[in-house]
Design a protein around this motif. Sequence first.
Motif, PDB file in Angstrom:
ATOM      1  N   ASN A   6       0.825  -1.217   0.000  1.00  0.00           N
ATOM      2  CA  ASN A   6       0.000   0.000   0.000  1.00  0.00           C
ATOM      3  C   ASN A   6       0.853   1.258   0.000  1.00  0.00           C
ATOM      4  N   SER A  23      -6.891   9.325  -8.894  1.00  0.00           N
ATOM      5  CA  SER A  23      -6.973   8.633  -7.602  1.00  0.00           C
ATOM      6  C   SER A  23      -7.779   7.346  -7.720  1.00  0.00           C
ATOM      7  N   LYS A  24      -8.807   7.350  -8.560  1.00  0.00           N
ATOM      8  CA  LYS A  24      -9.604   6.124  -8.753  1.00  0.00           C
ATOM      9  C   LYS A  24      -8.751   5.024  -9.379  1.00  0.00           C
ATOM     10  N   SER A  27      -6.116   3.920  -6.744  1.00  0.00           N
ATOM     11  CA  SER A  27      -6.754   3.229  -5.612  1.00  0.00           C
ATOM     12  C   SER A  27      -7.135   1.802  -6.008  1.00  0.00           C
ATOM     13  N   ASN A  30      -4.518  -0.634  -5.472  1.00  0.00           N
ATOM     14  CA  ASN A  30      -4.135  -0.764  -4.055  1.00  0.00           C
ATOM     15  C   ASN A  30      -3.072   0.225  -3.584  1.00  0.00           C
ATOM     16  N   GLU A  32      -2.252   3.768  -1.811  1.00  0.00           N
ATOM     17  CA  GLU A  32      -2.903   4.731  -0.926  1.00  0.00           C
ATOM     18  C   GLU A  32      -2.681   6.104  -1.544  1.00  0.00           C
TER      19      GLU A  32
END
Length: 167
Positions: A6, A23-24, A27, A30, A32
């Motif tokens: 992460n 960010s999508k 994310s 995995n 952060e």
Amino acid sequence: MSSQTNETILIVDDQEENLRVVSKVLSMMNYEVILASSAEQALQRLAERTPELILLDVMMPGIDGLTACRQIKAEPRWALIPVIFLSADDDKNVIVQALEAGGVDYVTKPFNRAELVSRVRTQLALKRASDQLRALAEDKDEILGILAHDLKNSLAGMKLSAALLQS
């Protein structure tokens, strides 16, 4: 294939849609994600938490990405964080300026998701390898220091014994 532990990525962009999309994507892999909508906010986020990688927009109001990158690289605790620039500008001069400001890569918007993920993975793998090499070099220096100290003590003892035998 997901990332290892992460790892944290700071995304800096003044466009909310870009923050949301990037960010999508990350994310889902995995990673952060920490978001900042300005260079000033990015510097605040860095003071709170040090990420493994920074994705930085070039053109932002106030402090632009090039200036922000120089400020980040000037701070010793952040100097080794790789910075990938994200920009709609594909002008070769801007790309050169971004790399000279301290960036390690440059991705043009709109970006290809697979390309972005691949470049992020590559830079994180390089950072991990670099961190491991730095740790090994520190360990080597520590071991050599101990060996030199121990060897010096042994040689001093031999020198004293030789002096006693001579007399």
